[in-house]
Design a protein around this motif. Structure first.
Motif: not given
Ligand SMILES: [Zn+2]
Ligand SMILES: [Zn+2]
Length: 337
Positions: A301-306, A321-325
């Motif tokens: 899976r892919v995770e976006g952080y910010g 964590l801002l977004v995860f698939s």
């Protein structure tokens, strides 16, 4: 073609303990720029009587649902074609009840599994014992506004990851558990569902949840495909183990008016394979790229952080964590299935 649309999958009206009329809920959801919502009142579907073609035309599409609200946990049931009596569901026999929901084409999602039970939230905590995970479609990993700030959501995220490591094909969902107008300005998550041709119907929504075509976000949108010698797979699909190319596109162009006042910005992307981070890629609100990976059976899976502004606190070094698939699953070597 699969096109991702933005949903709020957990809402309440005055038909249970919400403060919204059905109309006010739909109007608020339209203002939040959701493409559609599910109405999931506690143990009742009375709100459906309010959902007229005229209301949908004026606001947004509504998918029928219900939140089974029991002493042993809450279960989100979406699009079941028949009411199933939940009253005698017990920790030992919940598999039978879930099978009944599947038999009438309902989607099964576990709601806020780590909510602390209290006199106000009876049975919020998930105490049911599931043996047949094949009949569970998704876990509400994020619950309520500012989901990253809630410890229970960390527990739910880790639980979901453990279940994936045990081989269960579970999608991720989020739910605002929306009960009424906001008392303060809140950052909320949404669940994007990959719909056939982007068409919103009960059938396409259920198909997306059942097949695991979901990602959860507080702002950025993610598009991921995995290509190998046998073809290209999207979220929820199963690719052959071995050499592959993961293509990732992340951007912050969608629904900006809902979240940009929180100063949200994605600063890096993480690729997680069978629970372990295998790549970390810096970005600044947008990323398009491909990665060569060699994956063993399991999932990726892919995770976006910010960062973002939470109650006046704004720390650009504190990446959340801002977004995860949901995962793309990895099968044995040989072919995509
Ligand atoms: Zn609940
Ligand atoms: Zn609820």
């Amino acid at each position: 073609m699969i096109d991702y649309k933005c949903f709020e999958l957990h809402t309440h009206t005055i038909n249970s303990d919400g403060q919204f009329t059905t109309e006010a809920l739909c109007e608020s959801a339209r203002q939040y720029l959701y493409d559609a919502i599910a109405v999931t009142d506690h143990n009742t579907m009375s709100a459906l009587e309010d959902i007229t073609p005229e209301l949908i035309k004026r606001t947004l599409p509504v998918i029928p649902g219900i939140e089974w609200t029991t002493f042993f946990g809450h279960l989100l049931v979406i699009g079941a074609e028949k009411y199933i009596d939940w009253r005698f569901a017990l920790p030992e026999n919940i598999d039978t009840y879930i099978a009944e929901i599947k038999a009438v084409n309902g989607i099964v999602g576990i709601a806020h599994p780590f909510n602390v039970g209290s006199p106000l939230c009876t049975g919020c905590y998930w105490d049911f014992k599931i043996h047949n995970w094949n009949n569970v479609d998704y876990i509400e990993v994020w619950s309520e506004p500012f989901p990253q700030e809630r410890f229970k959501n960390n527990l739910a995220f880790n639980w979901w990851t453990k279940l994936l490591n045990r081989g269960y094909k579970l999608a991720a969902g989020s739910g605002r558990d929306w009960h009424g107008p906001d008392k303060e300005d809140v950052l909320t998550s949404a669940t994007y569902l990959g719909l056939q041709d982007g068409i919103i119907t009960g059938v396409t929504v259920k198909e997306a949840l059942a097949k695991g075509r979901t990602f959860v976000t507080c702002g950025p949108v993610l598009h991921i495909t995995l290509s190998n010698a046998f073809g290209t797979c999207g979220l929820g699909e199963t690719a052959a183990a071995g050499e592959c190319t993961l293509t990732i596109h992340l951007d912050e162009s969608k629904r900006r008016s809902v979240w940009e006042r929180f100063g949200l910005r994605t600063k890096f992307i993480q690729i997680v394979h069978n629970g372990t981070t295998v790549q970390k890629i810096p970005c600044d609100g947008v990323y398009t790229g491909t990665l060569s990976l060699n994956l063993s059976p399991g999932w990726v899976r892919v995770e976006g952080y910010g960062y973002y502004n939470y109650k006046g606190k704004y720390n650009i070094d504190d990446h959340k964590l801002l977004v995860f698939s949901s995962p793309i699953f990895i099968g044995m070597r040989g072919c995509n299935t």
